[in-house]
Design a protein around this motif. Structure first.
Motif, PDB file in Angstrom:
ATOM      1  N   ILE A  18     -88.623  54.864 100.492  1.00 17.07           N
ATOM      2  CA  ILE A  18     -88.523  55.818  99.637  1.00 17.07           C
ATOM      3  C   ILE A  18     -89.123  57.239 100.244  1.00 17.07           C
ATOM      4  O   ILE A  18     -90.034  57.230 100.981  1.00 17.07           O
ATOM      5  CB  ILE A  18     -89.695  55.323  98.631  1.00 17.07           C
ATOM      6  CG1 ILE A  18     -89.350  54.134  98.038  1.00 17.07           C
ATOM      7  CG2 ILE A  18     -90.279  56.244  97.694  1.00 17.07           C
ATOM      8  CD1 ILE A  18     -90.439  52.969  97.355  1.00 17.07           C
ATOM      9  N   GLY A  19     -88.612  58.395  99.728  1.00 12.16           N
ATOM     10  CA  GLY A  19     -88.860  59.399 100.353  1.00 12.16           C
ATOM     11  C   GLY A  19     -88.753  60.624  99.132  1.00 12.16           C
ATOM     12  O   GLY A  19     -88.471  60.393  98.242  1.00 12.16           O
ATOM     13  N   SER A  20     -89.000  61.922  99.849  1.00  8.12           N
ATOM     14  CA  SER A  20     -88.977  63.043  98.688  1.00  8.12           C
ATOM     15  C   SER A  20     -88.489  64.220  99.640  1.00  8.12           C
ATOM     16  O   SER A  20     -88.626  64.261 100.880  1.00  8.12           O
ATOM     17  CB  SER A  20     -90.422  63.344  98.259  1.00  8.12           C
ATOM     18  OG  SER A  20     -91.469  63.657  99.030  1.00  8.12           O
ATOM     19  N   THR A  21     -87.775  65.031  98.978  1.00 10.14           N
ATOM     20  CA  THR A  21     -86.940  66.202  99.620  1.00 10.14           C
ATOM     21  C   THR A  21     -86.692  67.111  98.571  1.00 10.14           C
ATOM     22  O   THR A  21     -86.786  67.185  97.289  1.00 10.14           O
ATOM     23  CB  THR A  21     -85.867  65.799 100.337  1.00 10.14           C
ATOM     24  OG1 THR A  21     -85.116  66.874 100.915  1.00 10.14           O
ATOM     25  CG2 THR A  21     -85.069  65.164  99.292  1.00 10.14           C
ATOM     26  N   ASP A  22     -86.414  68.460  99.059  1.00  7.52           N
ATOM     27  CA  ASP A  22     -85.873  69.421  98.311  1.00  7.52           C
ATOM     28  C   ASP A  22     -84.239  69.582  98.406  1.00  7.52           C
ATOM     29  O   ASP A  22     -83.525  70.319  97.679  1.00  7.52           O
ATOM     30  CB  ASP A  22     -86.540  70.864  98.451  1.00  7.52           C
ATOM     31  CG  ASP A  22     -85.995  71.388  99.987  1.00  7.52           C
ATOM     32  OD1 ASP A  22     -85.403  70.459 100.793  1.00  7.52           O
ATOM     33  OD2 ASP A  22     -86.394  72.305 100.389  1.00  7.52           O
ATOM     34  N   ASN A  23     -83.739  68.820  99.241  1.00  5.26           N
ATOM     35  CA  ASN A  23     -82.134  68.804  99.248  1.00  5.26           C
ATOM     36  C   ASN A  23     -81.652  67.445  99.527  1.00  5.26           C
ATOM     37  O   ASN A  23     -81.583  66.881 100.654  1.00  5.26           O
ATOM     38  CB  ASN A  23     -81.809  69.517 100.498  1.00  5.26           C
ATOM     39  CG  ASN A  23     -80.276  69.895 100.538  1.00  5.26           C
ATOM     40  OD1 ASN A  23     -79.473  68.748 100.174  1.00  5.26           O
ATOM     41  ND2 ASN A  23     -79.781  70.778 101.145  1.00  5.26           N
ATOM     42  N   ILE A  24     -81.353  66.697  98.467  1.00  2.25           N
ATOM     43  CA  ILE A  24     -80.944  65.161  98.584  1.00  2.25           C
ATOM     44  C   ILE A  24     -80.028  64.911  99.471  1.00  2.25           C
ATOM     45  O   ILE A  24     -79.771  63.788 100.129  1.00  2.25           O
ATOM     46  CB  ILE A  24     -80.958  64.577  97.165  1.00  2.25           C
ATOM     47  CG1 ILE A  24     -80.756  63.136  97.282  1.00  2.25           C
ATOM     48  CG2 ILE A  24     -79.684  65.143  96.437  1.00  2.25           C
ATOM     49  CD1 ILE A  24     -82.058  62.606  97.254  1.00  2.25           C
ATOM     50  N   ILE A  25     -78.928  65.767  99.340  1.00  4.53           N
ATOM     51  CA  ILE A  25     -77.460  65.574 100.162  1.00  4.53           C
ATOM     52  C   ILE A  25     -77.734  65.419 101.411  1.00  4.53           C
ATOM     53  O   ILE A  25     -77.339  64.692 102.463  1.00  4.53           O
ATOM     54  CB  ILE A  25     -76.489  66.209  99.796  1.00  4.53           C
ATOM     55  CG1 ILE A  25     -75.987  66.084  98.199  1.00  4.53           C
ATOM     56  CG2 ILE A  25     -75.246  66.258 100.555  1.00  4.53           C
ATOM     57  CD1 ILE A  25     -75.401  67.054  97.642  1.00  4.53           C
ATOM     58  N   LYS A  26     -78.391  66.477 102.029  1.00  2.00           N
ATOM     59  CA  LYS A  26     -78.970  66.865 103.315  1.00  2.00           C
ATOM     60  C   LYS A  26     -79.804  65.499 104.066  1.00  2.00           C
ATOM     61  O   LYS A  26     -79.667  65.189 105.064  1.00  2.00           O
ATOM     62  CB  LYS A  26     -79.531  68.207 103.575  1.00  2.00           C
ATOM     63  CG  LYS A  26     -80.022  68.574 105.237  1.00  2.00           C
ATOM     64  CD  LYS A  26     -80.402  69.731 105.192  1.00  2.00           C
ATOM     65  CE  LYS A  26     -80.858  70.255 106.666  1.00  2.00           C
ATOM     66  NZ  LYS A  26     -81.646  71.524 106.925  1.00  2.00           N
ATOM     67  N   ARG A  27     -80.814  65.504 103.144  1.00  2.00           N
ATOM     68  CA  ARG A  27     -81.606  64.311 103.572  1.00  2.00           C
ATOM     69  C   ARG A  27     -80.795  62.906 103.786  1.00  2.00           C
ATOM     70  O   ARG A  27     -81.242  62.181 104.766  1.00  2.00           O
ATOM     71  CB  ARG A  27     -82.999  64.179 102.626  1.00  2.00           C
ATOM     72  CG  ARG A  27     -84.004  63.336 103.186  1.00  2.00           C
ATOM     73  CD  ARG A  27     -84.564  64.030 104.157  1.00  2.00           C
ATOM     74  NE  ARG A  27     -86.042  63.056 104.731  1.00  2.00           N
ATOM     75  CZ  ARG A  27     -86.293  63.300 105.698  1.00  2.00           C
ATOM     76  NH1 ARG A  27     -86.025  64.093 106.735  1.00  2.00           N
ATOM     77  NH2 ARG A  27     -87.183  62.432 106.058  1.00  2.00           N
ATOM     78  N   VAL A  28     -80.342  62.325 102.942  1.00  2.00           N
ATOM     79  CA  VAL A  28     -79.392  60.962 103.143  1.00  2.00           C
ATOM     80  C   VAL A  28     -78.509  61.320 104.291  1.00  2.00           C
ATOM     81  O   VAL A  28     -78.651  60.268 105.039  1.00  2.00           O
ATOM     82  CB  VAL A  28     -78.646  60.890 101.849  1.00  2.00           C
ATOM     83  CG1 VAL A  28     -77.833  59.554 101.969  1.00  2.00           C
ATOM     84  CG2 VAL A  28     -79.620  60.814 100.602  1.00  2.00           C
ATOM     85  N   LYS A  29     -78.043  62.353 104.670  1.00  2.00           N
ATOM     86  CA  LYS A  29     -77.026  62.627 105.872  1.00  2.00           C
ATOM     87  C   LYS A  29     -77.720  62.633 107.095  1.00  2.00           C
ATOM     88  O   LYS A  29     -77.421  61.629 108.076  1.00  2.00           O
ATOM     89  CB  LYS A  29     -76.527  64.011 105.824  1.00  2.00           C
ATOM     90  CG  LYS A  29     -74.980  63.988 105.657  1.00  2.00           C
ATOM     91  CD  LYS A  29     -74.581  65.288 105.769  1.00  2.00           C
ATOM     92  CE  LYS A  29     -73.343  65.625 104.839  1.00  2.00           C
ATOM     93  NZ  LYS A  29     -72.876  66.911 104.643  1.00  2.00           N
TER      94      LYS A  29
END
Length: 72
Positions: A18-29
């Motif tokens: 579980i995490g948090s981010t401002d750019n979901i696509i970049k973070r999963v990559k």
């Protein structure tokens, strides 16, 4: 700007992250490229779900809520 809390599942051993981010696509990559130290060994990761928030503090607060197990 939008912020996200997300839930990943490891295809290798079915662990949940579980995490948090401002750019979901970049973070999963980044998770799947092995550039996140805590998830590197358990690639590949599949995005199970995410939730959008209007502030970083809301996203982080929800991330903490999920990690405490209070959601069960």
């Amino acid at each position: 700007m939008k912020y996200y809390t997300y839930v990943l599942e490891s295809s290798k051993n079915q662990d949940i992250y579980i995490g948090s981010t401002d750019n979901i696509i970049k973070r999963v990559k980044l998770h799947n490229q092995g550039k996140v130290k805590s998830t590197k060994a358990y690639r590949p990761w599949v995005l199970l779900e995410y939730r959008e928030f209007n502030s970083r503090s809301e996203a982080v607060s929800y991330e903490r809520f999920l990690k405490t197990g209070q959601q069960k």
